[in-house]
Design a protein around this motif. Structure first.
Motif, PDB file in Angstrom:
ATOM      1  N   LEU A 173      24.613  24.894  47.121  1.00 23.00           N
ATOM      2  CA  LEU A 173      25.179  26.241  46.707  1.00 23.00           C
ATOM      3  C   LEU A 173      26.040  26.002  45.447  1.00 23.00           C
ATOM      4  CD1 LEU A 173      26.376  28.971  47.386  1.00 23.00           C
ATOM      5  CD2 LEU A 173      28.279  27.810  48.838  1.00 23.00           C
ATOM      6  N   LEU A 184      23.571  25.740  42.722  1.00 21.38           N
ATOM      7  CA  LEU A 184      22.963  27.297  42.465  1.00 21.38           C
ATOM      8  C   LEU A 184      23.901  28.373  41.608  1.00 21.38           C
ATOM      9  CD1 LEU A 184      21.269  27.647  45.755  1.00 21.38           C
ATOM     10  CD2 LEU A 184      19.768  27.869  43.715  1.00 21.38           C
ATOM     11  N   GLU A 185      25.260  28.274  41.998  1.00 17.63           N
ATOM     12  CA  GLU A 185      26.280  28.911  41.406  1.00 17.63           C
ATOM     13  C   GLU A 185      26.410  28.637  40.013  1.00 17.63           C
ATOM     14  OE1 GLU A 185      28.662  30.534  45.476  1.00 17.63           O
ATOM     15  OE2 GLU A 185      29.501  28.509  44.248  1.00 17.63           O
ATOM     16  N   HIS A 211      22.943  31.946  39.694  1.00 19.63           N
ATOM     17  CA  HIS A 211      22.188  32.414  40.640  1.00 19.63           C
ATOM     18  C   HIS A 211      23.512  32.864  41.858  1.00 19.63           C
ATOM     19  CE1 HIS A 211      18.593  31.708  38.825  1.00 19.63           C
ATOM     20  NE2 HIS A 211      18.736  30.444  39.199  1.00 19.63           N
ATOM     21  N   ALA A 217      24.297  33.062  45.475  1.00 22.52           N
ATOM     22  CA  ALA A 217      23.811  32.280  46.708  1.00 22.52           C
ATOM     23  C   ALA A 217      24.920  32.322  47.691  1.00 22.52           C
ATOM     24  CB  ALA A 217      23.531  30.757  46.102  1.00 22.52           C
ATOM     25  N   VAL A 228      21.215  27.993  53.288  1.00 24.97           N
ATOM     26  CA  VAL A 228      21.473  28.424  51.815  1.00 24.97           C
ATOM     27  C   VAL A 228      20.504  29.525  51.615  1.00 24.97           C
ATOM     28  CG1 VAL A 228      22.173  27.728  49.496  1.00 24.97           C
ATOM     29  CG2 VAL A 228      22.690  26.325  51.416  1.00 24.97           C
ATOM     30  N   ALA A 286      19.575  32.170  48.302  1.00 20.74           N
ATOM     31  CA  ALA A 286      19.834  32.484  46.948  1.00 20.74           C
ATOM     32  C   ALA A 286      18.854  33.753  46.587  1.00 20.74           C
ATOM     33  CB  ALA A 286      19.747  31.323  46.109  1.00 20.74           C
ATOM     34  N   THR A 321      13.453  35.260  46.715  1.00 21.00           N
ATOM     35  CA  THR A 321      14.438  34.417  47.437  1.00 21.00           C
ATOM     36  C   THR A 321      14.162  33.176  47.576  1.00 21.00           C
ATOM     37  OG1 THR A 321      14.895  36.712  48.547  1.00 21.00           O
ATOM     38  CG2 THR A 321      15.819  34.520  49.719  1.00 21.00           C
TER      39      THR A 321
END
Length: 418
Positions: A46, A49-50, A54, A56, A64, A66, A172
């Motif tokens: 997470l 990705l952040e 993105h 998520a 998880v 996204a 996704t």
């Protein structure tokens, strides 16, 4: 030695980083996810990705999710990988190691000097001479099943963040828990994905695109005997463990176990026996590619339990059989769009697509049954669920390039639902 691609170093680093996180599933746990340690990796993914930019989140069931907006119209697609590792072998303290430019021959392990991986017991190694391999140290599994898939999907996310104009439909990414114990697809997952079709990144050899899996049932046989003091047991005691041994002996072993079957042959497999002389429980899986064969295996088990009970009326023998997943071919063969799209992407990358039946199942088996068509794509993972597990970095890179080609082909409406 083969020249390394732009993706090799990143995928290598990701897999080694993720594999070092213990995420072993726990079959005896009723919690969701089955082990809290799986959330350690979920939170790591997470945050990454952040950091890429993105959107998520971690769901209530530990996955998880996204969402990456598309740059062109087309079918909505999901890519999935599972974070958990199998409970079949030690997964604590994984120490990934890279074998650069594998020269061929035997591979030995620092934490298990007698352990040997070689082309004799792993012929696929012969195809990877000069390439980079990742193994564990010999004391644990590696966890490439399915952290190779996790690494590929995460590097795809990084690639799209760095090149936001790359052609793709809405995408996704999903990283699930508890796939290894059959709980990877929560009933809420299909709606959370919100896609037309999906792919699991959970396959093995280069070019594999799998759309056929086992149909699977699980079984629990509980045997309740009669417990007495051993000194006065004559004519009174009924030993549940002895009855369990008789049941195991009655099951066909020369033709119907994993160690003697291959290809499209099904099997039964006892993977746990627990208990005492008073009470014992057997945990069994039943596998067949066709529902008729699966039903026959269940009937056989019930019949053997009934016959055993008839020989000892003082015992109680309960046999429960429950569904696990079904052959995804039953649904995918009605619309091969996602399979053909993946095959075309492989061919575009100069990779020969291979479709073989999976002697197992994936999250895609359940998702397909639940209305989200979901074939399985290769990652390169080999010798999974044990200390000999390994993966080729260049196979992972090839899988990433196939995913990018697949998304580009889907952009603009190719394969979209009418």
């Amino acid at each position: 030695m083969t020249e390394r691609t732009q993706y090799d170093a990143a995928l290598e680093a990701r897999l080694c980083r993720y594999a070092a996180v213990d995420t072993q599933a726990c079959e005896t746990s009723a919690s969701q996810p089955s082990s809290a340690i799986q959330l350690d990796l979920a939170r790591m993914l997470l945050a990454e990705l952040e950091a890429m930019g993105h959107a998520a989140r971690i769901t209530d069931y530990g996955a998880v999710i996204a969402k990456i907006p598309g740059t062109a119209p087309g079918p909505k697609i999901a890519l999935l990988a599972h974070m958990d590792t199998a409970p079949a072998y030690n997964a604590t303290g994984v120490k990934p190691r890279v074998i650069r430019a594998y020269p061929g021959g035997e591979i030995r392990y620092p934490d298990a000097p007698d352990l040997v991986l070689s082309p004799t017991n792993a012929p696929y190694l012969n195809e990877k001479i000069g390439l980079d391999l990742i193994t564990a140290s010999g004391a644990t599994l590696l966890g490439a099943d399915d952290k190779a898939g996790v690494a590929i999907a995460m590097e795809l996310a990084a690639t799209l963040a760095a090149a936001p104009d790359l052609p793709r439909p809405d995408l996704t990414l999903a990283f699930t828990c508890d796939e290894e114990i059959g709980r990877g697809v929560d009933p809420r997952l299909p709606a959370d994905l919100g896609v037309d079709f999906a792919y699991t990144l959970d396959g093995a050899c280069l070019g594999e695109i799998e759309y056929e899996s086992f149909s699977a049932d699980g079984a629990k046989v509980k045997i309740t005997g009669v417990s007495t003091h051993t000194g006065t047991a004559k004519g009174k005691m009924v030993n549940a463990l002895h009855l369990a041994a008789r049941l195991i002996s009655a099951l066909p072993q020369a033709t119907d176990t994993p160690e003697v079957t291959e290809g499209r042959e099904g099997f039964w497999h006892i993977y746990a026996l627990t208990g005492t002389a008073a009470e014992a429980e057997l945990s069994i899986i039943l596998r067949d590619f066709e529902l008729e064969g699966l039903a026959r295996r269940g009937e056989m088990l019930r019949g053997l339990c009934a016959a055993l009970a008839a020989t000892e009326p003082r015992a109680r023998i309960a046999c429960e059989i429950f569904p696990q997943y079904r052959n995804m071919r039953y649904w995918l063969e009605q619309d091969m769009t996602p399979v053909e799209l993946a095959r075309a992407a492989c061919a575009e990358e100069g990779i020969t697509p291979i479709s073989v039946p999976i002697r197992g199942g994936t999250d895609g088996s359940r998702l397909t049954e639940m209305g989200v068509p979901c074939p399985n794509l290769f990652t390169g993972m080999q010798e999974i669920h044990g200390p000999l597990e390994w993966v080729c970095v260049q196979d992972m890179a090839a899988a990433l390039k196939v995913c990018l080609a697949l998304l580009a082909r889907a952009a603009g409406g190719a394969g979209a639902k009418k």
